[in-house]
Write a protein that holds these residues in place. Structure first.
Motif, PDB file in Angstrom:
ATOM      1  N   THR A  77       6.107  -0.518   1.643  1.00  0.00           N
ATOM      2  CA  THR A  77       5.350  -1.309   0.668  1.00  0.00           C
ATOM      3  C   THR A  77       3.853  -1.189   0.942  1.00  0.00           C
TER       4      THR A  77
ATOM      5  N   THR B 105       0.276  -3.664   0.219  1.00  0.00           N
ATOM      6  CA  THR B 105      -0.246  -4.954  -0.222  1.00  0.00           C
ATOM      7  C   THR B 105      -1.756  -4.946  -0.075  1.00  0.00           C
TER       8      THR B 105
ATOM      9  N   ASN C  62      -2.281  -8.912  -3.849  1.00  0.00           N
ATOM     10  CA  ASN C  62      -1.704  -8.018  -4.846  1.00  0.00           C
ATOM     11  C   ASN C  62      -0.591  -7.227  -4.166  1.00  0.00           C
ATOM     12  N   GLY C  63       0.636  -7.701  -4.280  1.00  0.00           N
ATOM     13  CA  GLY C  63       1.761  -7.033  -3.650  1.00  0.00           C
ATOM     14  C   GLY C  63       2.625  -8.038  -2.922  1.00  0.00           C
TER      15      GLY C  63
ATOM     16  N   HIS D  90       3.945  -4.132  -3.051  1.00  0.00           N
ATOM     17  CA  HIS D  90       4.441  -3.197  -4.047  1.00  0.00           C
ATOM     18  C   HIS D  90       5.262  -2.123  -3.352  1.00  0.00           C
TER      19      HIS D  90
ATOM     20  N   THR E  89       4.477   2.739  -6.309  1.00  0.00           N
ATOM     21  CA  THR E  89       3.809   1.913  -7.310  1.00  0.00           C
ATOM     22  C   THR E  89       2.302   2.056  -7.126  1.00  0.00           C
TER      23      THR E  89
ATOM     24  N   VAL F   7      -1.476   1.187  -6.748  1.00  0.00           N
ATOM     25  CA  VAL F   7      -2.174  -0.027  -6.323  1.00  0.00           C
ATOM     26  C   VAL F   7      -3.627   0.119  -6.741  1.00  0.00           C
TER      27      VAL F   7
ATOM     28  N   GLU G 214      -7.057   3.624  -8.977  1.00  0.00           N
ATOM     29  CA  GLU G 214      -5.670   3.344  -8.617  1.00  0.00           C
ATOM     30  C   GLU G 214      -5.238   4.323  -7.545  1.00  0.00           C
TER      31      GLU G 214
END
Length: 184
Positions: free
Chosen positions: A144, A146, A160-161, A163, A167, A169, A178
């Motif tokens: 993940t 974050t 934010n996460g 994720h 994905t 970010v 991004e």
């Protein structure tokens, strides 16, 4: 690192400890996390993830007149001396031996099996306390990412996460881009 002998006058243990880890022969990267000396020896997978992030932000970093790397961050008043996997700092203070986190634009830590809780828990709290505006944790064990923003004394107020890897970010101002996380 220089092999020349160094002399200094340390008035306190914090200064002495931080000086000492900067002058340990044969160790390129070392940090202190809550008083524990941690020699860093990242795996190639760890370095690949850091390289992918640096590659994706390189154009923006240059446009902002900044540099990115894994330079030292000092948390004055504590026994903490961090060496993040990636940090973005303005070019002017980049000649300093260490910077406080509030002089960064972005700090990135990539977890490893040996420090899985350090980056998302301990360092997250300290980076917020010391004003790092953006803190990205790439958790390779959980797969993940974050992003933490808006630091305060009691932590980050924007999260934010997490994720899942793959994905995108979004990094906010001043980056406005991004990150493709599929290769982390």
């Amino acid at each position: 690192m220089s092999s020349q002998p160094h002399s200094y006058a340390a008035d306190d243990p914090e200064t002495a400890l931080k000086y000492a880890i900067q002058h340990v022969p044969a160790i390129d990267r070392v940090q202190i996390v809550e008083g524990v000396i941690d020699p860093l020896s990242p795996t190639w997978g760890h370095e690949r993830a850091a390289g992918k992030i640096r590659d994706q932000i390189a154009l923006t970093v240059a446009t902002l007149g900044c540099v990115s790397g894994s330079g030292n961050l000092d948390l004055p008043g504590t026994s903490n001396w961090y060496t993040p996997d990636v940090a973005v700092v303005p070019e002017d203070p980049a000649d300093a031996d260490a910077l406080p986190p509030d002089q960064t634009l972005l700090v990135v830590e990539i977890t490893s099996e040996s420090n899985g809780d350090t980056d998302p828990v301990v360092k997250r709290r300290r980076y917020a306390e010391y004003g790092a505006p953006l803190y990205l944790v790439v958790d390779r064990q959980e797969r993940t990412c974050t992003l933490y923003a808006e630091p305060g004394k009691f932590g980050y107020t924007s999260v934010n996460g997490p994720h899942p890897s793959g994905t995108p970010v979004r990094l906010p101002e001043p980056f406005e881009l991004e990150l493709d996380t599929s290769e982390f």
